[in-house]
Design a protein around this motif. Structure first.
Motif, mmCIF file in Angstrom:
data_model
loop_
_atom_site.group_PDB
_atom_site.id
_atom_site.type_symbol
_atom_site.label_atom_id
_atom_site.label_comp_id
_atom_site.label_asym_id
_atom_site.label_seq_id
_atom_site.Cartn_x
_atom_site.Cartn_y
_atom_site.Cartn_z
ATOM 1 N N PRO A 30 0.814 -1.214 0.000
ATOM 2 C CA PRO A 30 0.000 0.000 0.000
ATOM 3 C C PRO A 30 0.849 1.266 0.000
ATOM 4 O O PRO A 30 0.436 2.290 -0.520
ATOM 5 C CB PRO A 30 -0.809 -0.105 1.287
ATOM 6 C CG PRO A 30 -0.063 -1.051 2.156
ATOM 7 C CD PRO A 30 0.687 -1.970 1.255
ATOM 8 N N LEU A 77 -5.525 0.551 -3.443
ATOM 9 C CA LEU A 77 -5.310 -0.814 -2.955
ATOM 10 C C LEU A 77 -6.178 -1.793 -3.749
ATOM 11 O O LEU A 77 -5.743 -2.877 -4.112
ATOM 12 C CB LEU A 77 -5.630 -0.888 -1.459
ATOM 13 C CG LEU A 77 -5.493 -2.263 -0.811
ATOM 14 C CD1 LEU A 77 -4.097 -2.838 -0.987
ATOM 15 C CD2 LEU A 77 -5.861 -2.209 0.662
ATOM 16 N N GLY A 114 -2.658 -2.324 8.111
ATOM 17 C CA GLY A 114 -4.071 -2.158 7.825
ATOM 18 C C GLY A 114 -4.679 -3.101 6.814
ATOM 19 O O GLY A 114 -4.529 -4.312 6.881
ATOM 20 N N GLN A 115 -5.356 -2.494 5.870
ATOM 21 C CA GLN A 115 -6.238 -3.224 4.982
ATOM 22 C C GLN A 115 -5.509 -4.160 4.019
ATOM 23 O O GLN A 115 -6.097 -5.118 3.525
ATOM 24 C CB GLN A 115 -7.071 -2.190 4.207
ATOM 25 C CG GLN A 115 -8.239 -2.747 3.415
ATOM 26 C CD GLN A 115 -9.252 -3.462 4.292
ATOM 27 O OE1 GLN A 115 -9.317 -3.233 5.492
ATOM 28 N NE2 GLN A 115 -10.014 -4.364 3.696
ATOM 29 N N SER A 116 -4.245 -3.919 3.781
ATOM 30 C CA SER A 116 -3.544 -4.738 2.786
ATOM 31 C C SER A 116 -3.469 -6.203 3.214
ATOM 32 O O SER A 116 -3.505 -7.103 2.385
ATOM 33 C CB SER A 116 -2.149 -4.183 2.518
ATOM 34 O OG SER A 116 -1.353 -4.325 3.667
ATOM 35 N N GLU A 117 -3.400 -6.428 4.514
ATOM 36 C CA GLU A 117 -3.368 -7.807 4.999
ATOM 37 C C GLU A 117 -4.676 -8.518 4.712
ATOM 38 O O GLU A 117 -4.691 -9.668 4.283
ATOM 39 C CB GLU A 117 -3.133 -7.834 6.509
ATOM 40 C CG GLU A 117 -1.742 -7.490 6.895
ATOM 41 C CD GLU A 117 -1.614 -7.248 8.386
ATOM 42 O OE1 GLU A 117 -0.510 -7.410 8.900
ATOM 43 O OE2 GLU A 117 -2.630 -6.911 9.033
ATOM 44 N N VAL A 118 -5.757 -7.814 4.955
ATOM 45 C CA VAL A 118 -7.074 -8.399 4.704
ATOM 46 C C VAL A 118 -7.222 -8.689 3.212
ATOM 47 O O VAL A 118 -7.726 -9.736 2.809
ATOM 48 C CB VAL A 118 -8.185 -7.431 5.178
ATOM 49 C CG1 VAL A 118 -9.565 -8.004 4.909
ATOM 50 C CG2 VAL A 118 -8.015 -7.111 6.648
ATOM 51 N N THR A 119 -6.743 -7.750 2.413
ATOM 52 C CA THR A 119 -6.806 -7.916 0.960
ATOM 53 C C THR A 119 -6.039 -9.155 0.519
ATOM 54 O O THR A 119 -6.540 -9.962 -0.271
ATOM 55 C CB THR A 119 -6.226 -6.662 0.278
ATOM 56 O OG1 THR A 119 -6.983 -5.537 0.719
ATOM 57 C CG2 THR A 119 -6.294 -6.765 -1.228
ATOM 58 N N ALA A 169 -15.780 -6.317 -4.059
ATOM 59 C CA ALA A 169 -14.722 -5.328 -3.832
ATOM 60 C C ALA A 169 -14.447 -4.559 -5.121
ATOM 61 O O ALA A 169 -14.261 -3.347 -5.107
ATOM 62 C CB ALA A 169 -13.448 -6.023 -3.339
ATOM 63 N N ASP A 198 -15.022 -0.598 -5.717
ATOM 64 C CA ASP A 198 -13.912 0.200 -6.213
ATOM 65 C C ASP A 198 -14.315 1.021 -7.430
ATOM 66 O O ASP A 198 -14.011 2.209 -7.533
ATOM 67 C CB ASP A 198 -12.783 -0.773 -6.600
ATOM 68 C CG ASP A 198 -11.430 -0.197 -6.303
ATOM 69 O OD1 ASP A 198 -11.242 0.232 -5.152
ATOM 70 O OD2 ASP A 198 -10.587 -0.169 -7.213
#
Ligand code: GDP
Length: 349
Positions: free
Chosen positions: A91, A127, A157-162, A282, A286
């Motif tokens: 990210p 992302l 943050g969100q990159s792990e979930v992604t 997602a 987006d």
């Protein structure tokens, strides 16, 4: 790119030619509309592997040793006859243009390995955009015969979930932390992780790493006990390893395979199916966000709404409704129609 070119690309990727793989990934990373269409066509034509590739996410804070670990693991796997692809979701590179994951010269040994393909992270986009590119790059690599794909991401943050949403098994690398420091590891990551390894378990840090692993293991049992859904839950084991000295890396891989075994063939299939459905939404979200930003109707009222909200003259709920109405009405409102009445698909004349 014309049709014969695409055919050549399909042929090149399927034959596992590096130059073709590189071109194909560049194509799927592109945000241009015509490229997107070509990318879709390319992916339609690329064969899926007979045996699903092993998709593994590798996450952890900068400096934990992800690159070193991937290099050690990748080299181990290519020596065993695997073909290993490495992708990154970073990210920071999307925000600043600079990359926390850095240029992949750090994985010099693996990049030079003819059975490995290391792709630097795409450097532009949201992302969501990067996730889209990475998902498709993964399919390109798999069609090219890479049977293991490692997706690296920073523990931010969100990159792990992604990334967890696009791999079969999610590995979390951490450093020796005990007691209060353990609190620093977000509960969320413990729920996402399928395999956890305390890295840098070497030299005088070895004992510390082992006790940290034990403590983390205890914490995990709590998380997963509370969270136990259907059947026997998978409780990730916490291992120790030294990516630098290449010790314990094989054991981490064994846990990845054990997790895969736990999923089973049907479990893997349904996990991937659910991931695709989530990814579908997602992508839609987006794209909607992009259209919202690009909407002329929204552009017309956004300044006014902004001023009203900042002046305390309009509540957020009303402001949001106004913006959404402006968005909804744009494509259908004929120019000059001040009321923007949502009539039947009126041609904009
Ligand atoms: P990344 O930012 O997570 O990709 O971390 P790197 O792989 O670049 O490693 C960061 C630093 O930690 C480098 O100086 C590595 O040599 C060092 N490092 C990585 N793994 C180990 C390890 O297992 N033991 C020790 N002692 N150092 C390590």
């Amino acid at each position: 790119m014309g049709a014969p070119d695409l055919e050549e690309l399909v042929e090149g990727v399927t034959a596992g030619r590096r130059a073709a793989v590189a071109r194909a990934i560049t194509l799927v990373e592109s945000t241009r509309d015509d490229h997107r269409r070509q990318a879709r066509e390319l992916l339609r034509r690329l064969p899926a592997p007979e045996v699903p590739a092993v998709r593994v996410g590798i996450s952890g804070v900068p400096g934990v040793g992800k690159s070193t670990f991937i290099e050690a693991l990748g080299t181990l796997l290519t020596a065993q006859g695997h073909r290993v692809g490495v992708l990154a979701v970073d990210p920071s590179s999307t925000r600043t243009g600079g990359s926390v994951l850095g240029d992949k010269t750090r994985m010099g040994r693996l990049a030079a390995d003819e059975h490995a393909y290391v792709r630097p992270s795409p450097t532009a986009g949201t992302l969501g955009g990067v996730a889209r590119a990475t998902q498709q790059a993964m399919l390109v690599l798999e069609a090219a015969g890479y049977d293991v794909v490692l997706v690296e991401t920073v523990g931010v943050g969100q990159s792990e979930v992604t990334v967890a949403g696009m791999v079969d098994t999610f590995c979390f690398l951490t450093l020796a932390r005990t007691g209060d420091q353990l609190q620093g590891i977000k509960k969320g990551i413990l729920e996402l992780a399928d395999v956890i390894a305390v890295n840098k378990a070497d030299g005088d840090r070895e004992a510390e790493a082992s006790s940290a692993a034990r403590e983390l293991s205890g914490a995990l049992r709590l998380v997963h006990h509370l969270d136990a859904r259907d059947g026997a839950p998978w409780v990730p084991s916490v291992l120790t390893c030294s990516a630098l000295e290449e010790r314990g890396v094989e054991e981490v891989w064994a846990q990845v395979l054990a997790h895969r075994e736990h999923l089973g063939r049907d479990g893997l299939r349904s996990k991937r199916a659910v991931q695709q459905l989530e990814f579908t939404w997602a992508l839609v979200r987006d794209e909607l966000a992009r259209r919202l930003t690009a909407s002329p109707g929204v552009a017309r009222v956004r300044g006014e709404v902004r001023d009203a909200v900042l002046a305390g003259a309009m509540p957020a709920t009303e402001a949001a409704d106004l913006l959404l109405a402006a968005y909804d009405e744009t494509p259908r409102a004929a120019p000059g129609d001040a009321a923007g009445a949502p009539g039947p698909e009126a041609p904009a004349s």
